[in-house]
Scaffold this motif. Structure first.
Motif, PDB file in Angstrom:
ATOM      1  N   THR B 100       0.843  -1.194   0.000  1.00 14.55           N
ATOM      2  CA  THR B 100       0.000   0.000   0.000  1.00 14.55           C
ATOM      3  C   THR B 100       0.882   1.249   0.000  1.00 14.55           C
ATOM      4  N   PHE B 123       4.034  -0.965  11.309  1.00 11.16           N
ATOM      5  CA  PHE B 123       2.905  -1.763  10.838  1.00 11.16           C
ATOM      6  C   PHE B 123       3.298  -2.694   9.700  1.00 11.16           C
ATOM      7  N   GLY B 125       3.884  -3.532   5.461  1.00 14.45           N
ATOM      8  CA  GLY B 125       2.868  -3.575   4.408  1.00 14.45           C
ATOM      9  C   GLY B 125       2.680  -2.262   3.660  1.00 14.45           C
ATOM     10  N   LYS B 187     -10.599   1.408   3.203  1.00 12.77           N
ATOM     11  CA  LYS B 187      -9.638   0.298   3.122  1.00 12.77           C
ATOM     12  C   LYS B 187      -9.428  -0.191   1.688  1.00 12.77           C
ATOM     13  N   TYR B 236      -2.941   3.339  10.664  1.00  9.14           N
ATOM     14  CA  TYR B 236      -3.529   2.424  11.652  1.00  9.14           C
ATOM     15  C   TYR B 236      -4.885   1.915  11.178  1.00  9.14           C
ATOM     16  N   ARG B 238      -6.064   1.742   8.160  1.00 14.91           N
ATOM     17  CA  ARG B 238      -5.926   0.936   6.945  1.00 14.91           C
ATOM     18  C   ARG B 238      -5.592  -0.521   7.265  1.00 14.91           C
ATOM     19  N   GLN B 239      -4.746  -0.718   8.273  1.00 18.52           N
ATOM     20  CA  GLN B 239      -4.332  -2.097   8.569  1.00 18.52           C
ATOM     21  C   GLN B 239      -5.146  -2.718   9.705  1.00 18.52           C
ATOM     22  N   ARG B 240      -6.076  -1.936  10.278  1.00 17.00           N
ATOM     23  CA  ARG B 240      -6.841  -2.386  11.446  1.00 17.00           C
ATOM     24  C   ARG B 240      -7.647  -3.634  11.121  1.00 17.00           C
TER      25      ARG B 240
END
Lengths: 240, 240
Positions: B100, B123, B125, B187, B236, B238-240
């Motif tokens: 991403t 995080f 990614g 997302k 945060y 986006r990957q939650r």
């Protein structure tokens, strides 16, 4: 207040002696004037301006000074020509017991504290508790990096960490290991503890605080998130 | 590399001329050595140490210098006695098209960029795209505030914002108005655009980018969140 007293307000010792702090520059003074609309105590502020700002209309008492006097009062190399002297006990809005508490233990970096204040003001619904030994929130660097958010966030200073259990129902702390931040229990806390930039949460107190540990899950490439980032993500998750 | 060339690496102009940057202090050198375990290109780094660090064992070539020479090379007032000169093209891990993308348009503050790098490394990614006119990520202040995270995040520099639509399927941007960050469409983006600290997102491009706007809902007491805070909360979420 006299010019040579005002220049001393850059030092914490004199802010405590005189009970006042400095708010410098056009943007911060505007934020202060806006905050005064909701907080009548701020009417006690005094504005000091050079002739560039002679026409500035303000709810505060206004004193015109020379460019040289302004330079001697100012924290910055190229003073904007406008600053306010503000009683510190007028600055923060009234504390409300029902607001969620963010407790910072011995936070050191002025930029971190300023950024955190901005985030708390952005989301609303939070108050800030600072331990003894934390950076002074009335430090000009904190005020500047808070972009005026300092005027909107209820604060308590010199809060003893051991008094938290009698004041709060459920204490959470951010740590390297713990339940995920997205676990439902996270939102159930009414006070969140964050440790110092280098040393993290104060382990010697955690047992007696009966604090529940939470973590922001990462992939393990680096040791830690920046402290302000950890607080800001937690505040976001709490109000999400 | 000669001592008087190394001291010039504090300036972007010479970093570009020599193709190298400085990594100062024990903690950052350790992070660099750890990163070299996964990134063989970093073996081309050279370590410069004073006699205090004569016993430091390192995978890098090591050159001993006098305290005076170290002081002339160092960015800090009290140099730690250890620094590395690193080819810039070896630093960032290989870019992966499936990561991403976080695109920063003309970000200025070294501390903001360092904090964002820390969050992206935490995080995983994610990769970082920087526009021309952004602060140099090889600036010693950025490297320092990234705490070594710079060695773990794929980066592309001087990325032209108008090329994004041909590279990405769905572009999101953070703005003062837009859908909530917690909306499911957030997302679905594979590239997120953030604007400069003072000017925000570059509106002149947004239409042609076909970017979807998102906002971090606040209570309206202050104008904006800190840029790094907005990026970090978005990452945060986006990957939650």
């Amino acid at each position: 207040m006299k010019i040579d007293q005002i220049k001393k307000l850059h030092q914490k010792k004199y802010r405590q002696e005189f009970g006042c702090c400095l708010v410098e520059g056009e943007h911060l003074v505007l934020e202060l004037e806006n905050a005064a609309k909701h907080n009548p105590k701020l009417a006690a502020a005094t504005l000091y301006v050079t002739s560039d700002y002679a026409d500035w209309s303000s709810p505060f008492e206004k004193v015109e000074v020379s460019a040289k006097q302004m330079a001697s009062m100012s924290d910055t190399k190229t003073p904007q020509g406008i600053l306010a002297v503000v009683p510190m006990d007028a600055i923060a809005p009234t504390n409300h017991e029902q607001l969620t508490a963010i407790y910072l233990h011995e936070i050191q970096d002025p930029g971190n504290l300023g950024t955190i204040l901005r985030t708390l003001a952005w989301f609303g619904g939070f108050r800030l508790l600072l331990s003894a030994g934390s950076v002074d929130p009335f430090n000009p660097k904190v005020i500047r990096s808070s972009m005026g958010a300092l005027f909107h966030v209820p604060m308590e200073l010199d809060v003893d960490i051991t008094t938290l259990p009698e004041r709060f129902n459920a204490i959470g702390c951010l740590d390297m290991e713990g339940a995920s931040l997205s676990a439902p229990e996270f939102k159930a806390c009414d006070c969140y503890i964050f440790g110092n930039e280098a040393r993290g949460v104060p382990r010697e107190y955690l047992d007696s605080l009966n604090a529940k540990a939470f973590t922001i899950p990462g992939v393990g490439l680096i040791e830690s998130l920046n402290l302000a980032t950890a607080v800001n993500i937690s505040v976001y998750e709490r109000q999400r």
